[in-house]
Design a protein around this motif. Structure first.
Motif, PDB file in Angstrom:
ATOM      1  N   GLN B 127      38.694  29.148  34.070  1.00  0.00           N
ATOM      2  CA  GLN B 127      39.806  29.392  34.976  1.00  0.00           C
ATOM      3  C   GLN B 127      40.923  30.136  34.265  1.00  0.00           C
ATOM      4  O   GLN B 127      41.511  31.068  34.795  1.00  0.00           O
ATOM      5  N   LEU B 134      42.477  38.807  35.618  1.00  0.00           N
ATOM      6  CA  LEU B 134      43.190  39.334  36.780  1.00  0.00           C
ATOM      7  C   LEU B 134      44.620  39.726  36.415  1.00  0.00           C
ATOM      8  O   LEU B 134      45.441  39.991  37.289  1.00  0.00           O
ATOM      9  N   SER B 135      44.913  39.733  35.105  1.00  0.00           N
ATOM     10  CA  SER B 135      46.219  40.202  34.607  1.00  0.00           C
ATOM     11  C   SER B 135      47.404  39.415  35.132  1.00  0.00           C
ATOM     12  O   SER B 135      48.485  39.962  35.321  1.00  0.00           O
ATOM     13  N   MET B 136      47.195  38.138  35.406  1.00  0.00           N
ATOM     14  CA  MET B 136      48.316  37.378  35.953  1.00  0.00           C
ATOM     15  C   MET B 136      49.364  37.097  34.876  1.00  0.00           C
ATOM     16  O   MET B 136      49.019  36.718  33.765  1.00  0.00           O
ATOM     17  N   THR B 140      52.793  33.001  36.987  1.00  0.00           N
ATOM     18  CA  THR B 140      51.868  33.009  38.118  1.00  0.00           C
ATOM     19  C   THR B 140      50.619  32.214  37.790  1.00  0.00           C
ATOM     20  O   THR B 140      50.132  31.416  38.591  1.00  0.00           O
ATOM     21  N   GLN B 149      45.326  22.731  39.795  1.00  0.00           N
ATOM     22  CA  GLN B 149      44.101  22.038  39.380  1.00  0.00           C
ATOM     23  C   GLN B 149      44.413  20.891  38.429  1.00  0.00           C
ATOM     24  O   GLN B 149      43.826  19.810  38.524  1.00  0.00           O
ATOM     25  N   ARG B 226      41.756  18.493  48.168  1.00  0.00           N
ATOM     26  CA  ARG B 226      41.964  19.934  48.246  1.00  0.00           C
ATOM     27  C   ARG B 226      41.069  20.687  47.280  1.00  0.00           C
ATOM     28  O   ARG B 226      40.648  21.802  47.545  1.00  0.00           O
ATOM     29  N   LEU B 227      40.811  20.078  46.140  1.00  0.00           N
ATOM     30  CA  LEU B 227      39.984  20.750  45.139  1.00  0.00           C
ATOM     31  C   LEU B 227      38.524  20.385  45.263  1.00  0.00           C
ATOM     32  O   LEU B 227      37.671  20.969  44.616  1.00  0.00           O
TER      33      LEU B 227
ATOM     34  N   SER C  98      49.516  44.146  28.899  1.00  0.00           N
ATOM     35  CA  SER C  98      49.194  43.730  30.257  1.00  0.00           C
ATOM     36  C   SER C  98      49.171  44.923  31.205  1.00  0.00           C
ATOM     37  O   SER C  98      48.415  44.951  32.179  1.00  0.00           O
ATOM     38  N   ARG C 101      45.745  46.328  30.717  1.00  0.00           N
ATOM     39  CA  ARG C 101      44.709  45.386  31.124  1.00  0.00           C
ATOM     40  C   ARG C 101      44.471  45.435  32.635  1.00  0.00           C
ATOM     41  O   ARG C 101      43.383  45.162  33.115  1.00  0.00           O
ATOM     42  N   LYS C 102      45.520  45.767  33.352  1.00  0.00           N
ATOM     43  CA  LYS C 102      45.380  45.805  34.817  1.00  0.00           C
ATOM     44  C   LYS C 102      44.324  46.794  35.283  1.00  0.00           C
ATOM     45  O   LYS C 102      43.872  46.724  36.414  1.00  0.00           O
ATOM     46  N   PHE C 114      38.697  30.094  42.023  1.00  0.00           N
ATOM     47  CA  PHE C 114      39.760  29.086  41.986  1.00  0.00           C
ATOM     48  C   PHE C 114      39.484  28.032  43.047  1.00  0.00           C
ATOM     49  O   PHE C 114      39.513  28.339  44.244  1.00  0.00           O
ATOM     50  N   ASN C 116      41.210  25.691  44.122  1.00  0.00           N
ATOM     51  CA  ASN C 116      42.356  25.254  44.927  1.00  0.00           C
ATOM     52  C   ASN C 116      42.723  26.262  46.005  1.00  0.00           C
ATOM     53  O   ASN C 116      43.743  26.112  46.650  1.00  0.00           O
ATOM     54  N   MET C 117      41.858  27.258  46.182  1.00  0.00           N
ATOM     55  CA  MET C 117      42.170  28.273  47.189  1.00  0.00           C
ATOM     56  C   MET C 117      40.940  28.583  48.018  1.00  0.00           C
ATOM     57  O   MET C 117      39.810  28.444  47.564  1.00  0.00           O
ATOM     58  N   GLU C 125      44.965  36.728  45.864  1.00  0.00           N
ATOM     59  CA  GLU C 125      45.929  36.161  44.930  1.00  0.00           C
ATOM     60  C   GLU C 125      46.510  37.192  43.958  1.00  0.00           C
ATOM     61  O   GLU C 125      47.724  37.379  43.880  1.00  0.00           O
ATOM     62  N   ALA C 126      45.640  37.861  43.244  1.00  0.00           N
ATOM     63  CA  ALA C 126      46.128  38.802  42.231  1.00  0.00           C
ATOM     64  C   ALA C 126      46.780  40.041  42.852  1.00  0.00           C
ATOM     65  O   ALA C 126      47.852  40.456  42.405  1.00  0.00           O
ATOM     66  N   HIS C 129      50.259  38.799  43.810  1.00  0.00           N
ATOM     67  CA  HIS C 129      51.160  38.339  42.759  1.00  0.00           C
ATOM     68  C   HIS C 129      51.169  39.207  41.511  1.00  0.00           C
ATOM     69  O   HIS C 129      52.017  39.026  40.646  1.00  0.00           O
ATOM     70  N   VAL C 130      50.204  40.080  41.368  1.00  0.00           N
ATOM     71  CA  VAL C 130      50.222  40.943  40.195  1.00  0.00           C
ATOM     72  C   VAL C 130      50.578  42.373  40.593  1.00  0.00           C
ATOM     73  O   VAL C 130      51.459  42.990  40.015  1.00  0.00           O
ATOM     74  N   ARG C 174      36.770  39.717  44.357  1.00  0.00           N
ATOM     75  CA  ARG C 174      38.065  39.407  43.775  1.00  0.00           C
ATOM     76  C   ARG C 174      38.419  40.404  42.670  1.00  0.00           C
ATOM     77  O   ARG C 174      39.556  40.881  42.573  1.00  0.00           O
ATOM     78  N   ALA C 175      37.419  40.729  41.841  1.00  0.00           N
ATOM     79  CA  ALA C 175      37.675  41.681  40.756  1.00  0.00           C
ATOM     80  C   ALA C 175      37.979  43.064  41.337  1.00  0.00           C
ATOM     81  O   ALA C 175      38.887  43.762  40.881  1.00  0.00           O
ATOM     82  N   MET C 178      41.514  44.232  42.731  1.00  0.00           N
ATOM     83  CA  MET C 178      42.546  44.734  41.821  1.00  0.00           C
ATOM     84  C   MET C 178      42.392  46.231  41.566  1.00  0.00           C
ATOM     85  O   MET C 178      43.115  46.806  40.757  1.00  0.00           O
TER      86      MET C 178
END
Ligand SMILES: Nc1ncnc2c1ncn2[C@@H]1O[C@H](COP(=O)(O)OP(=O)(O)OP(=O)(O)O)[C@@H](O)[C@H]1O
Ligand SMILES: Nc1ncnc2c1ncn2[C@@H]1O[C@H](COP(=O)(O)OP(=O)(O)OP(=O)(O)O)[C@@H](O)[C@H]1O
Ligand SMILES: [Mg+2]
Ligand SMILES: [Mg+2]
Lengths: 280, 245, 266, 232, 266
Positions: B127, B134-136, B140, B149, B226-227, C98, C101-102, C114, C116-117, C125-126, C129-130, C174-175, C178
């Motif tokens: 994770q 994803l470059s977060m 974030t 999580q 939720r998870l 970074s 990397r994007k 993820f 939780n989503m 998500e990305a 937020h990115v 997802r990949a 971006m």
């Protein structure tokens, strides 16, 4: 949040003064809950001889409410210095060590020591010297003057945090004897209705290391609160030095002329110096 | 101010009748300590826990020192220190209830930070790596991916600690806070039947702890649902023991 | 499946340059002064025995591992380290890293969705937020991508409810969301049940056919490698021991080690 | 003005030996004895929870929960004033030393029972983490229940649980000041006495805190090492 | 490998009798009034698709699962339940169960050696503490058994230090040390790396050849089943849909389901 302590005068930088107390409208004093000096009464309000003195004095200073915070005996001065209250009102005796850490007022009350023993005084105890020679289980209150006597005389003691616990220790046999000021013990036995089980020996002026432990109790203030102490002393002296007024204020708590400071026992500085008369 | 002088030995009902307002006052202090102490502990735990996984060595170091200091010195010692030493040293006056809350908050916060740290580390490495892929940005990554999580993983441990904190409030009576233990002890000293007064306090503590635990348990169930996971009980027990050591 | 002509390797700035790249874990030297280029739009398959360093190469590019020595350039920009004016090797700032990397995306063997989503949240998500896309924009695009990987109807589903193959396709979407210039794929089918492999490879073939994205992939699916890649590099102990167009490599390997390896695997 | 920060070395010099003595004679003794006892009791609970008939096991589980979820200071007060004192066990003793010994025994028992409920949880987790196959292999070999526990389950569970037990012991060590509730002169109670005598808590409590830190931190690190080492 | 003549099935008291045996987990009925016998010295292989109940049968016999209905007899003695005088089904006492269980040994797919004991302690544990053998006696016998399974030199080794195949051979020795009349083997090779399977099967062949022990085995190694067993029973959904001598079963299956199953597996 409701604070249970917190000195009324505000403990910011400048210390507590009469005017800061006036502004708060009350004074908080630290007590040990020792009847008849100072304790919480049936109505939940502070009561006792030193409280009565406080009330009389502060009234003259324009402060009408005296609140009390009960703590263990040994925590009275640390609690004062850490700002939990502005005065210790417990008839605390004036001793050199204590004078180094806090400021004592004009003496309020003199006292003598007595012993609380099981009914019939089976071990026949009457003086501090008896405790030493007979090797008994002694309880004292932690931080109280009798603990100091015992320590100086090399008597091992258990300590308790309140008079009730001392009484209980004697009652249930955990200890043979509980040493405390005479008036306290008598009142304790009365209020706890313990006459059937224990008795209080005749009061005596303890003699330790050849010195007679004459002493007087006083109110205690933080050393930094000089003006408050001066104001307090000024009013207190008027009461103490006048037998009539003294009797009017503390008489109902069992204090008599014998307990009114006179002569050497009115000299805080002398008592602070630790000089004591020789025992006869 | 408790009125403790007029108690005669009596049955449960009459003891309750005579002293319910004292007990209620005590309970109020105990609950204030629990709620505010717990809340502070949570904030401290999260801050220290996050600091402990920070990229910055300095933050990690600071967090480590704070955590080990509060874990290593006994809570009772900390409490006395706050109540009797710091007002003299720092001149900030005496606020016993606040001191109680702060001591509980810092001490259990330090324990909790270990649970938080462990849970953050227990989020699978995949994770973490994906968030990098994803470059977060750090915030974030933590806020959106890792924390939700870890949250489900840490709740059981925090729940254990909360129960301990509720019980731990009892030590407040050592510095003369009129909490439930103080009140019942005063009542006993005043002559009330000891089994009755302690029994009442005992039952109140038990149900208070249960109540706090039940609330956290609900959060826990929600987070886990939720998870779609179920954290292992043995991991939780181990983590709790590790945190408080 | 028609494979488009290999992009002219070496013309223009290469998309990826590995220059004297070294990587060691403790005392274990995994890569030692490795050099290679990948052109824009080129698709390169890495093969080689277990432990030869294939995954490490992808992870270095994705900045999941720290470079021990050398330089990696993406479109000519240094990724994690650069030579400064005096020729000394210095680390780049986090921000600079970074930014570069994007341009790179990666799909892992273990999907790593993820939990939780929902599926669509995973994909959006990305970008939100990115890249700072608006929610609507990101969702629209995500829906298109999910359609493309054949999961248009699973957008609101919870990832744990999906089969492994479906999860992997979400991870690919997802990949791609971006819009990376480079896509890294590390054995993306090897955690899947055999009957689910086909769908995932189908999706990847489709991407290879319809986009110009530069791909670096590690796979044991030799037919797939043959179909989509322009070049195959055979690794052993961190070195490229042979490289060729896939047809040449698979039908006529030159190196002994390659022959042995291909024999075992085919 | 408030008194400024004061550190009185003479108080510190007087306090240190007294505190160290209280630490060695009371704090440490109570911790070690109660740790050993609670480790044994905890194991007994954990086994009983599995072996007792359902109703009894539930009851025991509930009882342990009640003990675990109520304050230790209150439990000390209840046992001391509700059980021990009425039986005269603290009466007519030969001096404070004997009283201290008896109070220590009370403290040890209460601490041991309280912490045994935590240890039981740890044991249970350890036992549950064993593969089911271990129980099944024991059944397939017809090992009697007792022998299965003794030779197969306990040794393995112990290994999995030992670091947790150690951690609980450290936690218990830091809880020993709860003995203030029954006026047992452990280290913090001594710190209070010294503080009270000198009207300054700073020195004694600082030293007491440091002694706690010096004793518990390395032990905690040791436990973390042990944990890594014991993992199969 | 010479297979000895099948013991006359049905002559004398059968060693194992399943009578109307039912087993359900919650609502899932796994076995429904199952009946079969196994003769003394007979070796029977159970085959069938996943979930058909093979493991459940062995576990019931080993008393690892509770019987939901019916009776199991070992040498004529009821194992966990019996009919009482009025014909009612009553549970046996724990002591009685354990007396009969001692005649049965089992080897598991996952070895289940005790990791806190050395190899020899694993083997001697039950003989000493269940059969009451002296330590010396038990060790001597254990050494012989370990020799037999080819691990005479590993007696003092710690089980976690052994390969899977070696561990499984220790588990076999451990089961044999109890001198069971019946040995249950549940896919004892399926957790092993392919190259380790041979050794374990060799040991079992050896036991089959040299002893009269009654065996019930579940295996996917059809050649092995053919070599050692007297009879093969094909299960589907908890029912015996076909049974025969192995040669007949494998070369000429009668039932459609069996044909399909054998096709898939061989
Ligand atoms: N995090 C790590 N710590 C230590 N060593 C590592 C780590 N990651 C990889 N290695 C070592 O680096 C070497 C190369 O590993 P890498 O995963 O790149 O090989 P690979 O070619 O991907 O192999 P495979 O086909 O098995 O995936 C191996 O010797 C491995 O043990
Ligand atoms: N402990 C259990 N709880 C619930 N259901 C179970 C349990 N054990 C087995 N089952 C169910 O019983 C059925 C039969 O299982 P069993 O393990 O006997 O099959 P099997 O023939 O051995 O299959 P395999 O070849 O996969 O080992 C399956 O549907 C399984 O899900
Ligand atoms: Mg790899
Ligand atoms: Mg099976």
């Amino acid at each position: 949040l409701s604070g249970c302590g917190g000195s009324s005068g505000g403990s910011g930088g400048s210390g507590t003064t009469v005017s800061s107390l006036k502004k708060a409208g009350k004074v908080v004093v630290g007590i040990n809950g020792e009847n008849p000096y100072s304790f919480i009464g049936k109505d939940g309000k502070p009561d006792g001889a030193t409280i009565a003195l406080d009330k009389a004095v502060y009234k003259k200073l324009g402060i009408n409410t005296v609140e009390a915070k009960k703590v263990e005996w040994d925590a009275l001065i640390p609690g004062l210095n850490s700002g939990q209250y502005d005065e210790v009102s417990a008839g605390m005796s004036i001793l050199p060590d204590r004078c180094k850490k806090a400021a004592f007022s004009y003496p309020e009350i003199t006292y003598e020591t007595a012993l609380l023993v099981p009914k019939g005084n089976p071990k026949n105890l009457h003086t501090m010297q008896d405790l030493k020679t007979k090797k008994v289980n002694l309880v004292t209150e932690n931080g109280a003057i009798e603990q100091g006597y015992a320590k100086t005389m090399g008597i091992q003691t258990q300590t308790v945090g309140s008079p009730e616990e001392g009484l209980q220790a004697v009652e249930n046999g955990q200890a043979d004897v509980f040493a405390l000021t005479a008036i306290s013990l008598r009142t304790l036995v009365k209020t706890q209705k313990a006459e059937g089980k224990v008795e209080v020996t005749k009061a005596f002026t303890a003699s330790v290391g050849g010195k007679l432990q004459i002493g007087a109790g006083a109110a205690v203030f933080r050393k930094s609160d000089k003006s408050l102490l001066a104001a307090y002393n000024k009013e207190l002296k008027k009461i103490i030095d006048d037998p009539k007024q003294f009797n009017a204020v503390v008489g109902k708590y069992g204090f008599t002329e014998a307990e009114r400071p006179q002569g050497k026992t009115t000299d805080t500085a002398y008592l602070c110096s630790g000089k004591l008369p020789d025992a006869k | 101010m408790p009125d403790l002088s007029s108690i005669a030995p009596s049955g449960v009902v009459s003891t309750l009748q005579d002293n319910w307002h004292n007990l209620l006052d005590g309970l109020r202090v105990t609950l204030e300590l629990s709620v505010f102490g717990g809340a502070l502990a949570f904030v401290v735990a999260v801050l220290l826990g996050l600091a402990s996984i920070s990229r910055f060595a300095v933050l990690r170091g600071i967090s480590r020192v704070i955590v080990e200091f509060f874990r290593g010195t006994s809570l009772v010692v900390q409490l006395f220190f706050l109540a009797y030493v710091t007002p003299v040293a720092f001149g900030w006056g005496s606020h016993l209830l606040l001191f109680g809350i702060v001591a509980l908050g810092l001490n259990y916060g330090a324990y909790g930070s270990e649970v938080v740290r462990g849970s953050l580390n227990a989020v699978p490495p995949g994770q973490w790596e994906t968030t990098t892929a994803l470059s977060m940005p750090w915030i974030t990554k933590i806020r959106r991916i890792i924390w939700p999580q870890a949250w489900a993983l840490m709740l059981p441990g925090l729940n254990n600690l909360m129960v301990m904190l509720v019980k731990g409030t009892a030590i407040a009576y050592f510095i003369g806070l009129y909490d439930l233990t103080y009140v019942s002890d005063e009542l006993r000293k005043g002559g009330a039947d000891m089994w009755t007064v302690y029994g009442i306090a005992f039952v109140i503590y038990y149900f208070a702890a249960l109540a706090f635990s039940a609330v956290l348990r609900r959060l826990e169930v929600r987070a886990q649902r939720r998870l779609g996971i179920r954290p292992s009980k043995s991991r939780t027990t181990r983590a709790t023991a590790e945190a408080v050591a | 499946m028609a494979k488009r002509a290999a992009v002219q390797n070496g013309a223009g700035t290469p998309r990826i340059v590995f220059e004297d790249v070294s990587k060691q874990f403790g005392k274990n030297i995994v890569l030692n002064e490795l050099n290679f280029n990948v052109a824009k739009g080129e698709r390169v398959t890495l093969i080689g025995p277990s432990g030869s360093g294939k995954t490490t190469i992808l992870r270095l590019l994705m900045t999941l591992e720290e470079l021990s020595g050398g330089y990696i350039y993406v479109d000519g920009d240094p990724l994690t380290h650069k030579k400064n004016d005096t020729g000394k090797r210095v680390a780049m700032k986090t921000k600079e890293v970074s930014a570069i990397r994007k341009r790179i995306g990666m799909v892992f063997q273990q999907f790593n969705l993820f939990p939780n989503m929902s599926v669509i949240e995973n994909v959006t998500e990305a970008p939100i937020h990115v890249l700072g896309q608006s929610k609507d924009e990101a969702r629209e695009k995500a829906n298109r991508l999910l359609d493309q990987v054949g999961l248009g109807d699973k957008a609101e589903e919870h990832p744990t409810r999906l089969s492994g193959g479906q999860q992997q396709r979400v991870a690919i979407a997802r990949a791609l969301a971006m819009e990376p210039e480079i896509l890294l794929l590390d054995e993306v089918t090897s955690a899947l049940d055999p009957e689910l492999v086909g769908d995932v490879l189908g999706v990847l073939r489709d991407i290879a056919d319809t986009t110009d994205i530069t791909m670096l992939l590690v796979t044991h699916e030799m037919q797939f490698a043959r179909d989509v890649s322009h070049r195959v590099m055979m690794f052993d102990a961190g070195h490229i021991i042979e490289e060729a167009e896939p047809d040449a490599m698979f039908s006529d390997p030159q190196h002994e080690r390659t022959k042995k390896f291909l024999q075992a695997i085919l | 003005m408030h008194a400024s920060v004061t550190w009185d070395w003479s108080i510190a010099h007087q306090a240190f030996p007294d505190l160290l003595k209280a630490f060695l004679q009371v704090t440490l003794v109570v911790t070690v004895a109660a740790s050993i006892l609670s480790a044994i009791l905890g194991l007994v609970w954990a086994i009983a929870l599995r072996e007792l008939p359902v109703v009894l096991s539930r009851l025991l589980g509930w009882l342990l929960g009640v003990i675990r979820m109520t304050p230790l200071p209150l439990q000390l007060l209840i046992v001391t004033y509700g059980i021990v004192t009425p039986r005269g066990w603290l009466a007519h003793l030969n001096g404070p030393d004997q009283l201290r010994h008896r109070l220590m025994i009370v403290g040890i028992v209460v601490f041991a029972v309280h912490y045994s409920t935590y240890m039981a949880e740890s044991y249970r987790a350890g036992i549950e983490s064993l593969p089911k196959g271990q129980w099944e292999a024991a059944t397939a070999l017809s090992l009697p229940t007792k022998r299965t526990w003794r030779a197969v389950i306990v040794p393995q569970a112990l290994r999995a649980t030992l670091p947790s037990l150690g951690n609980w012991a450290i936690a218990m060590f830091k809880d020993t000041p709860y003995l203030l509730a029954i006026s047992l002169a452990e280290m913090v109670s001594e710190a209070r006495r010294i503080g009270g005598e000198n009207f300054s808590y700073t020195e004694a409590f600082t030293i007491a805190g440091l002694i706690f830190l010096v004793a518990s931190y390395p032990t905690a690190i040791l436990m973390r090492r042990l944990e890594k080492k014991l993992a199969y």
